[in-house]
Design an enzyme around this catalytic site. Structure first.
Site, PDB file in Angstrom:
ATOM      1  N   ASP A  95     -59.970 -31.601  90.431  1.00  0.00           N
ATOM      2  CA  ASP A  95     -60.954 -32.159  89.508  1.00  0.00           C
ATOM      3  C   ASP A  95     -61.024 -31.434  88.167  1.00  0.00           C
ATOM      4  O   ASP A  95     -61.666 -31.914  87.242  1.00  0.00           O
ATOM      5  CB  ASP A  95     -62.356 -32.146  90.145  1.00  0.00           C
ATOM      6  CG  ASP A  95     -62.533 -33.302  91.123  1.00  0.00           C
ATOM      7  OD1 ASP A  95     -61.960 -34.368  90.857  1.00  0.00           O
ATOM      8  OD2 ASP A  95     -63.233 -33.133  92.123  1.00  0.00           O
ATOM      9  N   HIS A 153     -67.712 -33.117  95.716  1.00  0.00           N
ATOM     10  CA  HIS A 153     -66.452 -33.797  96.085  1.00  0.00           C
ATOM     11  C   HIS A 153     -65.924 -34.488  94.825  1.00  0.00           C
ATOM     12  O   HIS A 153     -65.720 -33.836  93.808  1.00  0.00           O
ATOM     13  CB  HIS A 153     -66.785 -34.757  97.246  1.00  0.00           C
ATOM     14  CG  HIS A 153     -65.613 -35.403  97.914  1.00  0.00           C
ATOM     15  ND1 HIS A 153     -64.320 -35.010  97.753  1.00  0.00           N
ATOM     16  CD2 HIS A 153     -65.561 -36.465  98.790  1.00  0.00           C
ATOM     17  CE1 HIS A 153     -63.521 -35.777  98.486  1.00  0.00           C
ATOM     18  NE2 HIS A 153     -64.249 -36.672  99.115  1.00  0.00           N
ATOM     19  N   HIS A 159     -62.019 -24.536  96.778  1.00  0.00           N
ATOM     20  CA  HIS A 159     -61.632 -25.601  97.695  1.00  0.00           C
ATOM     21  C   HIS A 159     -61.780 -25.114  99.123  1.00  0.00           C
ATOM     22  O   HIS A 159     -61.539 -23.948  99.406  1.00  0.00           O
ATOM     23  CB  HIS A 159     -60.174 -26.030  97.445  1.00  0.00           C
ATOM     24  CG  HIS A 159     -59.883 -27.376  97.995  1.00  0.00           C
ATOM     25  ND1 HIS A 159     -59.523 -27.567  99.304  1.00  0.00           N
ATOM     26  CD2 HIS A 159     -59.951 -28.593  97.417  1.00  0.00           C
ATOM     27  CE1 HIS A 159     -59.362 -28.874  99.502  1.00  0.00           C
ATOM     28  NE2 HIS A 159     -59.614 -29.517  98.380  1.00  0.00           N
TER      29      HIS A 159
HETATM   30  N1  ACO Z   1     -68.138 -21.815  91.490  1.00  0.00           N
HETATM   31  C1  ACO Z   1     -68.736 -20.660  91.831  1.00  0.00           C
HETATM   32  N2  ACO Z   1     -68.708 -20.142  93.072  1.00  0.00           N
HETATM   33  C2  ACO Z   1     -68.039 -20.834  93.999  1.00  0.00           C
HETATM   34  C3  ACO Z   1     -67.388 -22.034  93.715  1.00  0.00           C
HETATM   35  C4  ACO Z   1     -67.464 -22.523  92.396  1.00  0.00           C
HETATM   36  N3  ACO Z   1     -66.860 -23.658  92.050  1.00  0.00           N
HETATM   37  N4  ACO Z   1     -66.800 -22.490  94.829  1.00  0.00           N
HETATM   38  C5  ACO Z   1     -67.066 -21.625  95.792  1.00  0.00           C
HETATM   39  N5  ACO Z   1     -67.809 -20.607  95.293  1.00  0.00           N
HETATM   40  C6  ACO Z   1     -68.306 -19.449  96.003  1.00  0.00           C
HETATM   41  C7  ACO Z   1     -69.595 -19.769  96.736  1.00  0.00           C
HETATM   42  O1  ACO Z   1     -70.719 -19.533  95.959  1.00  0.00           O
HETATM   43  C8  ACO Z   1     -69.490 -18.828  97.914  1.00  0.00           C
HETATM   44  O2  ACO Z   1     -69.817 -17.547  97.474  1.00  0.00           O
HETATM   45  P1  ACO Z   1     -70.696 -16.573  98.384  1.00  0.00           P
HETATM   46  O3  ACO Z   1     -69.889 -16.398  99.630  1.00  0.00           O
HETATM   47  O4  ACO Z   1     -70.846 -15.371  97.537  1.00  0.00           O
HETATM   48  O5  ACO Z   1     -71.968 -17.336  98.632  1.00  0.00           O
HETATM   49  C9  ACO Z   1     -68.006 -18.821  98.236  1.00  0.00           C
HETATM   50  O6  ACO Z   1     -67.349 -19.137  97.013  1.00  0.00           O
HETATM   51  C10 ACO Z   1     -67.607 -19.823  99.307  1.00  0.00           C
HETATM   52  O7  ACO Z   1     -68.127 -21.112  98.934  1.00  0.00           O
HETATM   53  P2  ACO Z   1     -68.469 -22.267  99.957  1.00  0.00           P
HETATM   54  O8  ACO Z   1     -69.380 -23.226  99.312  1.00  0.00           O
HETATM   55  O9  ACO Z   1     -68.868 -21.690 101.285  1.00  0.00           O
HETATM   56  O10 ACO Z   1     -67.035 -22.891 100.159  1.00  0.00           O
HETATM   57  P3  ACO Z   1     -66.777 -24.327 100.651  1.00  0.00           P
HETATM   58  O11 ACO Z   1     -65.468 -24.341 101.297  1.00  0.00           O
HETATM   59  O12 ACO Z   1     -67.912 -24.859 101.438  1.00  0.00           O
HETATM   60  O13 ACO Z   1     -66.785 -25.119  99.256  1.00  0.00           O
HETATM   61  C11 ACO Z   1     -66.373 -26.516  97.490  1.00  0.00           C
HETATM   62  C12 ACO Z   1     -65.785 -25.877  98.748  1.00  0.00           C
HETATM   63  C13 ACO Z   1     -67.572 -27.372  97.880  1.00  0.00           C
HETATM   64  C14 ACO Z   1     -65.309 -27.415  96.871  1.00  0.00           C
HETATM   65  C15 ACO Z   1     -66.794 -25.425  96.478  1.00  0.00           C
HETATM   66  O14 ACO Z   1     -65.677 -24.642  96.120  1.00  0.00           O
HETATM   67  C16 ACO Z   1     -67.472 -25.991  95.252  1.00  0.00           C
HETATM   68  O15 ACO Z   1     -68.682 -26.235  95.268  1.00  0.00           O
HETATM   69  N6  ACO Z   1     -66.706 -26.233  94.148  1.00  0.00           N
HETATM   70  C17 ACO Z   1     -67.261 -26.851  92.971  1.00  0.00           C
HETATM   71  C18 ACO Z   1     -67.292 -28.374  93.132  1.00  0.00           C
HETATM   72  C19 ACO Z   1     -65.914 -28.985  93.043  1.00  0.00           C
HETATM   73  O16 ACO Z   1     -65.127 -28.663  92.166  1.00  0.00           O
HETATM   74  N7  ACO Z   1     -65.651 -29.905  93.964  1.00  0.00           N
HETATM   75  C20 ACO Z   1     -64.382 -30.625  94.014  1.00  0.00           C
HETATM   76  C21 ACO Z   1     -63.554 -30.168  95.174  1.00  0.00           C
HETATM   77  S1  ACO Z   1     -61.989 -31.008  95.219  1.00  0.00           S
HETATM   78  C22 ACO Z   1     -62.432 -32.545  95.766  1.00  0.00           C
HETATM   79  O17 ACO Z   1     -63.311 -32.731  96.547  1.00  0.00           O
HETATM   80  C23 ACO Z   1     -61.715 -33.683  95.215  1.00  0.00           C
END
Ligand code: ACO
Length: 376
Positions: free
Chosen positions: A312, A222, A261
């Protein structure tokens, strides 16, 4: 055990409540606060105006805005016994841990603010005003500097920069930080806001709700992601190394911070605006190093994973150019999001129903209890 219903892991796509505060169109990449497009607010408004909008549901007129600015500036000072407590926090602590504890401790010194209900607007404004002082006092102490003065002459953005960095902000820095605060001020039922609303829904007080929110924002999935982005940039070092570095991390199934996201399926509109500010600040400071690495990383992550940047990704590059160390990035986020958190808590008090979902039980049943002496 009776089957209940399909589990929505991470509560994805679950509509938990009705809200008038914030609308996200994840397919079109649009974000509205109380009906106003974030792009218009980032062009023309100030953070104080946006906070007023979130709290009261309408834009202020000039007199209302001036009154809010004076009120917020008057709420920047810490109670003396609380300041003494803050001075005892270990300087080795992470500023987000300090902020979490500080919000909770401040409640002990401001009992009138802890009555849940419409009067919590006073606590909302107190917290919005005082968070920069808390973080600034802590950061200055670990740098061997004196606590900030209340500086009623400075805007919320200007005061945040002054309180944390102990120097005068330039006009461009003030405006840039103002825009960053506007962009971070709310985001519907994000994890920290949801945490705040869950706490408020038990009829607990505002300070407890914001303590929950600060602890939730801290996580790297987050608000903590902005700090991790700078670690990635430092590890990459130069734009020509982005391709290999990103691919190496993706091959190890690592997440690239600042991408992806839950709601946006296109580019996060906040990232679009911050990208522009990252370039502008880079040009002004004569240092486009971070901007260029970020552009290169963006290109590879999109090509390899189809992921777009979130809010971010670019914020840290802007803060770094202003001189903020990475562990202050998430507290800066909190200094803005507190407007949204508190607006949501007020909305929760206004239309309260205990938030309490259910779990699908997948554990054992009907095990025979054996007294302690009879167990292997
Ligand atoms: N890097 C690499 N792969 C990613 C990323 C990433 N940043 N984000 C999502 N994916 C991939 C996952 O590995 C997954 O792949 P798979 O289906 O092959 O396993 C797929 O995309 C879906 O990911 P989920 O985690 O199920 O998506 P979710 O909606 O739960 O996640 C999240 C959202 C937590 C923001 C995720 O994109 C992430 O971890 N991003 C990196 C952290 C980040 O930047 N957080 C800030 C978000 S904005 C905020 O909160 C202010």
């Amino acid at each position: 055990m009776a089957e209940t219903t399909e589990v929505q892991r991470g509560l994805e796509d679950v509509v938990a409540l009705e809200s008038r505060i914030c609308f996200i169109d994840g397919k079109q990449g649009r974000l509205l606060y109380q009906g106003y497009d974030i792009r218009d607010l980032a062009k023309g408004a100030t953070f104080e105006e946006v906070a007023y909008l979130l709290w009261y549901g309408r834009l202020p007129n000039a007199a209302q805005l001036a009154e809010l600015r004076v009120r917020l500036a008057g709420l920047r000072t810490l109670p003396a016994p609380f300041a003494e407590r803050l001075a005892a926090f270990p300087v080795s602590a992470h500023p987000m841990d300090v902020l979490r504890c500080a919000v909770s401790e401040l409640a002990l010194f401001e009992p009138d603010e802890t009555r849940p209900g419409p009067s919590s607007i006073g606590g909302a404004q107190r917290l919005a005003a005082v968070i920069p002082t808390i973080v600034g006092t802590f950061h200055r102490r670990r740098m061997g500097r004196a606590p900030p003065d209340p500086r009623p002459d400075l805007s919320a953005a200007g005061y945040l920069l002054y309180a944390l960095l102990d120097r005068e902000p330039t006009e461009l820095e003030s405006r840039c930080l103002d825009v960053a605060l506007i962009l971070h001020a709310d985001h519907e039922l994000n994890a920290s806001t949801f945490a705040a609303r869950v706490t408020a829904s038990t009829l607990s007080d505002l300070y407890s709700a914001i303590t929950s929110a600060v602890g939730t924002l801290k996580g790297p999935l987050h608000g903590g992601a902005n700090e991790r982005v700078m670690e990635l940039l430092a590890a990459i070092g130069s734009p020509d190394r982005a391709e290999a570095a990103v691919k190496e991390r993706l091959a190890k199934h690592e997440r690239i911070m600042g991408f992806g996201h839950r709601v946006y399926k296109v580019e996060d509109p906040r990232a679009t605006i911050l990208r522009d500010w990252s370039r502008r600040m880079g040009e002004t400071k004569g240092d486009l190093h971070y901007f260029e690495i970020l552009r290169a990383v963006e290109e590879v992550v999109h090509r390899e994973k189809g992921l777009y940047p979130n809010v971010d990704l670019y914020s840290g590059s802007v803060y770094t150019l202003m001189g903020f160390p990475p562990d202050l990035f998430t507290p800066i986020f909190a200094a803005s999001r507190v407007a949204g958190w508190t607006a949501h808590v007020l909305e929760e008090y206004d239309d309260l129903r205990l938030i309490r979902p259910t779990a699908k039980y997948v554990g054992a049943v009907d095990l025979a209890y054996t007294p302690i002496g009879g167990r292997p």
